[in-house]
Design a protein around this motif. Structure first.
Motif, short mmCIF file in Angstrom:
data_model
loop_
_atom_site.label_atom_id
_atom_site.label_comp_id
_atom_site.label_asym_id
_atom_site.label_seq_id
_atom_site.Cartn_x
_atom_site.Cartn_y
_atom_site.Cartn_z
N UNK A 1 10.10 -4.42 -12.12
CA UNK A 1 9.84 -3.38 -11.32
C UNK A 1 8.80 -3.72 -10.17
N UNK A 2 7.65 -4.47 -10.81
CA UNK A 2 6.55 -4.92 -10.00
C UNK A 2 6.98 -6.13 -8.73
N UNK A 3 7.93 -6.70 -9.39
CA UNK A 3 8.45 -7.95 -8.73
C UNK A 3 9.27 -7.38 -7.52
N UNK A 4 10.14 -6.38 -7.82
CA UNK A 4 11.07 -5.72 -6.81
C UNK A 4 10.20 -4.89 -5.82
N UNK A 5 9.03 -4.49 -6.17
CA UNK A 5 8.34 -3.63 -5.24
C UNK A 5 7.67 -4.71 -4.22
N UNK A 6 7.56 -6.14 -4.73
CA UNK A 6 6.80 -7.08 -3.76
C UNK A 6 7.49 -7.40 -2.75
N UNK A 7 9.07 -7.34 -2.73
CA UNK A 7 9.93 -7.69 -1.80
C UNK A 7 9.38 -7.25 -0.39
N UNK B 1 -1.91 -6.16 -15.71
CA UNK B 1 -3.22 -6.15 -16.62
C UNK B 1 -4.20 -5.53 -15.67
N UNK B 2 -4.50 -5.51 -14.49
CA UNK B 2 -5.32 -4.87 -13.66
C UNK B 2 -5.03 -3.48 -13.67
N UNK B 3 -3.98 -2.99 -13.53
CA UNK B 3 -3.55 -1.63 -13.20
C UNK B 3 -3.52 -1.05 -14.74
N UNK B 4 -3.47 -1.76 -15.88
CA UNK B 4 -3.62 -1.02 -17.10
C UNK B 4 -4.99 -0.69 -17.49
N UNK B 5 -5.98 -1.57 -16.96
CA UNK B 5 -7.49 -1.51 -16.88
C UNK B 5 -8.07 -0.27 -16.28
N UNK B 6 -7.49 -0.19 -14.78
CA UNK B 6 -7.58 0.92 -14.07
C UNK B 6 -7.40 2.28 -14.90
N UNK B 7 -6.29 2.36 -15.58
CA UNK B 7 -5.65 3.55 -16.44
C UNK B 7 -6.64 3.69 -17.56
N UNK C 1 4.15 -14.13 -10.31
CA UNK C 1 3.58 -13.86 -11.51
C UNK C 1 3.06 -12.57 -11.34
N UNK C 2 3.63 -11.39 -12.07
CA UNK C 2 3.12 -10.03 -11.53
C UNK C 2 2.09 -9.49 -12.75
N UNK C 3 2.05 -10.66 -13.80
CA UNK C 3 1.43 -9.99 -15.31
C UNK C 3 -0.21 -9.77 -14.98
N UNK C 4 -1.02 -10.47 -14.08
CA UNK C 4 -2.28 -10.24 -13.88
C UNK C 4 -2.22 -8.85 -12.88
N UNK C 5 -1.50 -8.59 -12.18
CA UNK C 5 -1.37 -7.47 -11.43
C UNK C 5 -1.39 -6.14 -12.39
#
Length: 381
Positions: free
Chosen positions: A302-308, A342-348, A336-340
């Motif tokens: 989903x994150x990759x699709x949102x980056x298009x 990871x940041x989102x989860x920490x914000x949550x 590579x959307x894994x860092x993104x």
């Protein structure tokens, strides 16, 4: 912007993923497997606890039959989740050898319909707004039954269920190319499901199981078409290499999952009531980590699709720039959307790596010690 959209994502896990399962030859038991629906909900709550986006749990009746469904819903709330779709089962009874709602015997058809209507009662008791229908009905041999008559029987049963639904309820109609019927399946493809739903009305929609297609089928086209017609109700996300469909989503073809999510987002399916559900059985991998990993796979696609870059993509398409348009998609997919995430989860307020956080929690060791004795849940093969 992308983080806001990802934060709103919801992915439903299936109760049966937490029970024992296996091949058609053997069900493999594991330690700590739930013994009843209450323990299944407790395990599902762990997936939501570490991912933050899996707040609902689908039930399967009668696998999740209890005496008091309102109490089960209360228990789910206490665990931090809620009851999602109710899945019917009209395929694990001797009476259904020749079909359920399409069976040539009207008494068997009435029995199957009673079960479907009972599932709507369970929806009322649990607060669920979605009934998921899949039928194993079909024939093994030419001449075994009248194909057109079976479609009439199917239509009659679907109409009765549709009439019983509440104002805010719906059903999702699932299709499958084959299995267990080998000559003719009564609901073999999206077109058959779509035709039945179209006749019934807005409360009947199609669910796309990503493992239920012939090799080479363009599932993205099906998704785009159903979205355009307002008939895409949801997904059963899983993965397959050959003819079965219960591996973790994204395992066989993560690029396909990205392409599907690209069409979902472009067609408005991400922000409406399209249900993102998992439909998997973890035969050899541990249950809860299998679900966590699956949720993460959907999040990454989903994150990759949102980056298009859709503006750049539209410009390339208008100009007939074939390679340029493809490059826009590939640039997003190769990010590579894994860092993104990871940041989102920490914000949550979550750990950046759900798999590692669960492994360190000690939950598996606890249930392995506590759940000794009794009958483990499973689908009984």
């Amino acid at each position: 912007m992308i983080k806001d959209q990802l934060r709103q994502q919801r992915i439903e896990t299936p109760s049966w993923a937490y029970g024992n399962s296996g091949t058609r030859f053997k069900v493999f038991a594991q330690q700590g497997v739930p013994r009843d629906p209450y323990e299944k909900l407790a395990d599902a709550a762990q997936v939501h606890r570490y991912t933050g986006v899996a707040p609902t749990v689908a039930l399967h009746i009668p696998w999740d039959k209890v005496d008091d469904y309102a109490d089960l819903a209360r228990h789910a709330t206490e665990q931090g989740v809620t009851i999602g779709a109710i899945n019917s089962n009209v395929f694990q009874d001797d009476d259904y050898k020749l079909g359920s709602v399409t069976h040539p015997d009207p008494e068997v058809r009435r029995k199957a319909l009673r079960h479907l209507l009972d599932c709507v009662d369970i929806m009322d008791a649990t607060g669920s707004d979605t009934l998921k229908l899949w039928f194993s009905d079909g024939t093994n041999y030419p001449g075994q039954d009248d194909i057109r008559a079976r479609q009439d029987r199917l239509a009659e049963a679907l109409a009765a269920v549709y009439e019983r639904l509440g104002e805010e309820q719906r059903f999702l109609l699932e299709y499958k190319l084959f299995e267990p019927a080998f000559y003719m399946t009564d609901l073999p493809d999206w077109g058959t499901a779509y035709a039945h739903c179209l006749k019934l009305g807005d409360k009947a929609q199609v669910v796309v199981d990503t493992g239920h297609h012939a090799p080479g089928t363009n599932i993205e086209f099906i998704v785009a078409f159903l979205l355009r017609e307002g008939k895409l109700g949801g997904f059963d996300f899983n993965s397959r290499f050959y003819a079965d469909d219960d591996l973790m989503v994204g395992a066989a073809d993560p690029f396909q999952l990205f392409r599907i999510m690209f069409e979902v987002i472009g067609g408005g399916g991400y922000t409406n009531e399209t249900a993102f559900m998992l439909d998997q059985c973890h035969n050899i991998e541990p249950k809860i980590p299998g679900q966590i990993r699956s949720v993460m796979n959907v999040q990454e696609a989903t994150a990759k699709a949102l980056l298009v870059d859709r503006d750049a993509l539209a410009a390339a398409q208008r100009e007939g720039d074939v390679l340029g348009a493809n490059a826009v998609l590939m640039d997003a997919y190769n990010t590579d959307v894994r860092p993104l995430l990871g940041e989102l989860r920490e914000e949550m307020g979550l750990a950046p790596d759900p798999m590692a956080a669960y492994a360190k929690s000690g939950y598996f060791e606890k249930i392995a010690a506590d759940r000794v004795g009794g009958n483990q849940a499973g689908w009984g093969a």
